[in-house]
Design a protein around this motif. Sequence first.
Motif, PDB file in Angstrom:
ATOM      1  N   ARG A   1      68.136  36.506  19.519  1.00  0.00           N
ATOM      2  CA  ARG A   1      68.349  36.305  18.176  1.00  0.00           C
ATOM      3  C   ARG A   1      69.442  36.599  17.301  1.00  0.00           C
TER       4      ARG A   1
ATOM      5  N   HIS B   1      71.082  40.342  26.337  1.00  0.00           N
ATOM      6  CA  HIS B   1      70.193  39.897  26.630  1.00  0.00           C
ATOM      7  C   HIS B   1      70.016  39.567  28.576  1.00  0.00           C
TER       8      HIS B   1
ATOM      9  N   TYR C   1      61.793  32.436  12.375  1.00  0.00           N
ATOM     10  CA  TYR C   1      61.816  30.843  13.324  1.00  0.00           C
ATOM     11  C   TYR C   1      62.280  30.030  12.584  1.00  0.00           C
TER      12      TYR C   1
HETATM   13  C1  HEM Z   1      68.531  33.222  33.903  1.00  0.00           C
HETATM   14  C2  HEM Z   1      69.078  33.589  32.183  1.00  0.00           C
HETATM   15  C3  HEM Z   1      68.123  33.723  31.404  1.00  0.00           C
HETATM   16  C4  HEM Z   1      67.214  33.983  31.804  1.00  0.00           C
HETATM   17  C5  HEM Z   1      66.120  34.433  32.806  1.00  0.00           C
HETATM   18  C6  HEM Z   1      66.385  34.477  29.757  1.00  0.00           C
HETATM   19  C7  HEM Z   1      64.817  35.000  30.057  1.00  0.00           C
HETATM   20  C8  HEM Z   1      64.275  34.817  28.824  1.00  0.00           C
HETATM   21  C9  HEM Z   1      62.930  35.540  28.535  1.00  0.00           C
HETATM   22  C10 HEM Z   1      62.108  35.940  29.884  1.00  0.00           C
HETATM   23  C11 HEM Z   1      62.759  35.219  27.362  1.00  0.00           C
HETATM   24  C12 HEM Z   1      61.509  35.960  26.226  1.00  0.00           C
HETATM   25  C13 HEM Z   1      60.511  34.753  26.168  1.00  0.00           C
HETATM   26  C14 HEM Z   1      59.120  35.425  24.722  1.00  0.00           C
HETATM   27  O1  HEM Z   1      58.684  36.104  25.584  1.00  0.00           O
HETATM   28  O2  HEM Z   1      59.243  35.116  24.518  1.00  0.00           O
HETATM   29  C15 HEM Z   1      63.923  34.614  26.326  1.00  0.00           C
HETATM   30  C16 HEM Z   1      64.106  34.720  25.254  1.00  0.00           C
HETATM   31  C17 HEM Z   1      64.456  33.617  24.806  1.00  0.00           C
HETATM   32  N1  HEM Z   1      66.295  33.118  25.371  1.00  0.00           N
HETATM   33 FE1  HEM Z   1      66.385  33.998  27.005  1.00  0.00          FE
HETATM   34  N2  HEM Z   1      67.534  33.685  29.292  1.00  0.00           N
HETATM   35  C18 HEM Z   1      68.410  33.678  30.198  1.00  0.00           C
HETATM   36  C19 HEM Z   1      68.831  33.269  29.202  1.00  0.00           C
HETATM   37  C20 HEM Z   1      69.348  32.570  27.790  1.00  0.00           C
HETATM   38  C21 HEM Z   1      70.347  32.099  26.934  1.00  0.00           C
HETATM   39  C22 HEM Z   1      71.901  31.376  28.573  1.00  0.00           C
HETATM   40  C23 HEM Z   1      70.041  31.744  26.280  1.00  0.00           C
HETATM   41  C24 HEM Z   1      71.079  30.787  25.052  1.00  0.00           C
HETATM   42  C25 HEM Z   1      72.149  30.334  25.459  1.00  0.00           C
HETATM   43  C26 HEM Z   1      68.962  31.929  26.071  1.00  0.00           C
HETATM   44  C27 HEM Z   1      68.609  31.935  24.377  1.00  0.00           C
HETATM   45  C28 HEM Z   1      67.172  32.160  24.949  1.00  0.00           C
HETATM   46  C29 HEM Z   1      66.259  32.249  23.121  1.00  0.00           C
HETATM   47  C30 HEM Z   1      66.856  31.736  22.102  1.00  0.00           C
HETATM   48  C31 HEM Z   1      64.904  33.323  23.561  1.00  0.00           C
HETATM   49  C32 HEM Z   1      63.498  33.537  22.606  1.00  0.00           C
HETATM   50  C33 HEM Z   1      63.598  34.265  21.649  1.00  0.00           C
HETATM   51  C34 HEM Z   1      62.276  34.146  20.420  1.00  0.00           C
HETATM   52  O3  HEM Z   1      61.891  34.535  20.610  1.00  0.00           O
HETATM   53  O4  HEM Z   1      63.001  34.578  18.862  1.00  0.00           O
HETATM   54  N3  HEM Z   1      68.609  32.376  27.089  1.00  0.00           N
HETATM   55  N4  HEM Z   1      64.638  34.439  27.424  1.00  0.00           N
END
Ligand code: HEM
Length: 163
Positions: A8, A53, A134
């Motif tokens: 976020r 992150h 959101y």
């Molecule tokens: C290999 C790379 C990445 C992995 C394995 C990963 C994994 C994750 C995981 C496991 C979540 C939590 C989901 C949940 O419990 O709701 C998450 C949330 C998120 N990720 Fe990543 N992510 C990666 C890269 C990225 C990148 C590059 C971006 C954006 C450019 C991104 C944007 C987000 C967003 C917007 C959320 C949602 C957070 C929310 O609920 O407010 N992620 N990601």
Amino acid sequence: MLVRASARSSAIIFLTAFAAPGVASLRWGMGSAWLGRNASPIFLAFGFSHFVHLVALVLWASLFPGSFFANLRLPAVIAGAVLYLFIGFMCIRVFLKPLGRREWAEAVDGVGRFLLWLAFTLAYVRRALSGALYGFLGLLAVASLALRLAPRLAHAKQASDVV
Ligand code: HEM
């Protein structure tokens, strides 16, 4: 949870940097000029936030592999890894820019910027109705594109007024 919090904060910082050139060209005062001048440092702050992150993801995977891998999909991991490559490239370019501009690097930068905007927009607009935060993030994503494109839209309108 740190994974969500860092996603976020990254979204807010990235969308600010994304909108910055458009906001600056609207000349809304000192704040908008400041934003325009500082788009690159703001992007670096996004790079740092998204590094957090990554660190949070690695910690989660090592401490609780069961819950981490349960919902992970390979295409999403590949897409995330590709986006991280773009982020790394774009951060390095912020430092190399003073040494000269390369057309191909500008093009990679442009593609990365658009893909990052798309990733945040898809993530938050989809969930915009499921909560106030959101909703705010989804709105911010759409507004950042409108602000980014504002100078071009104004230019097109001026051109059509002349014709
Ligand atoms: C290999 C790379 C990445 C992995 C394995 C990963 C994994 C994750 C995981 C496991 C979540 C939590 C989901 C949940 O419990 O709701 C998450 C949330 C998120 N990720 Fe990543 N992510 C990666 C890269 C990225 C990148 C590059 C971006 C954006 C450019 C991104 C944007 C987000 C967003 C917007 C959320 C949602 C957070 C929310 O609920 O407010 N992620 N990601």
